[in-house]
Enzyme design. Sequence first.
Site, PDB file in Angstrom:
ATOM      1  N   HIS A  20     112.808  25.069  13.998  1.00 40.57           N
ATOM      2  CA  HIS A  20     112.753  26.535  14.071  1.00 40.57           C
ATOM      3  C   HIS A  20     111.514  26.984  13.303  1.00 40.57           C
ATOM      4  O   HIS A  20     111.487  26.954  12.070  1.00 40.57           O
ATOM      5  CB  HIS A  20     114.030  27.104  13.437  1.00 40.57           C
ATOM      6  CG  HIS A  20     114.077  28.593  13.307  1.00 40.57           C
ATOM      7  ND1 HIS A  20     115.087  29.356  13.853  1.00 40.57           N
ATOM      8  CD2 HIS A  20     113.249  29.472  12.681  1.00 40.57           C
ATOM      9  CE1 HIS A  20     114.868  30.633  13.555  1.00 40.57           C
ATOM     10  NE2 HIS A  20     113.769  30.725  12.849  1.00 40.57           N
TER      11      HIS A  20
ATOM     12  N   CYS B  98     111.632  37.449   7.943  1.00 39.23           N
ATOM     13  CA  CYS B  98     112.566  37.087   6.868  1.00 39.23           C
ATOM     14  C   CYS B  98     112.651  38.268   5.915  1.00 39.23           C
ATOM     15  O   CYS B  98     111.637  38.661   5.329  1.00 39.23           O
ATOM     16  CB  CYS B  98     112.098  35.835   6.122  1.00 39.23           C
ATOM     17  SG  CYS B  98     113.165  35.401   4.720  1.00 39.23           S
TER      18      CYS B  98
END
Length: 305
Positions: free
Chosen positions: A210, A243
């Site tokens: 990922h 994030c």
Amino acid sequence: MNWEGKPMKDLITTEVGMRDGLQMESRFVPTNEKIEIGLGLIGAGLRRIEATSFVSPKAVPQLVDAAEVIGALRGRGATLAALVPNLRGAERALEAGVDELVMFISASEEHNRRNVNRSIAESLETIAPVAQAVAGSGRGLRAAVSTAFGCPWQGDVTPEEVARVIEGFAAQGVRAVTLGDTTGMATPPIVRRLCDKLADWFPEVELTLHFHNTRGIGLVNVMAGLDAGIVRYESALGGLGGCPFAKGATGNICTEDLVYMAGEMGLKTGVDLSSLIALAQRMQAILGHDLPGQVMKAGPRLVAA
């Protein structure tokens, strides 16, 4: 034959934009539009979708409709995964009919504390109750190791630190592991070194990679992963994502860009690129801002704009 004259193999893509991407959006995306995108992904040929997250609605209000989204997408031909932080989240996911539950623990102590307010040791203790709840249900359990390739606070993360987390999951029978480049710190040498070591240490574990495109080499890292023999990747429609705990961390590698590159290399994906491009453009319209995907803007090679 593929681009190197070797037998072609499948590239297995898990679409994570509905979870990892949408959780970063400040404006709530209506449930019917999430379902529209999910159905479009399945229609384009995606057979693995991380559709939502069963975390506290207070923590991620964007995904408050997790059960409703899963209910609308169930039985449509795709494996539906969802992120769960603990036993309560796992119970909600199982009740909603999720096919695969994903538990996440950081390889970086500092990132884990900032992300879930627990030490790694404390997080490892949460695996067993979830594994027991999943056992016998017919559903799968996947481990996601965050910051596997580096951490903005700790710096380099060693293969041994990643292995510590994998060992914790493996002890509970988990054999599917995603290595997360949470803030885009992976480079090809780091990818190859980590994948080679983990293949030696955990030959029974199925690895998925990922990557984020924070520093512009997300697809370069995919090439390094392919060179290491990894065929499973996670990506997000239009390059959505980021994030919330790391400044400057941009979106995931883009699903259309990944599918386009794979096709040009002779790797089978089972995904219709033109449908995916149209869906990325639709997602951009829904969100009301530009997405970073490139193929959705330029189109495939040799196709006039």
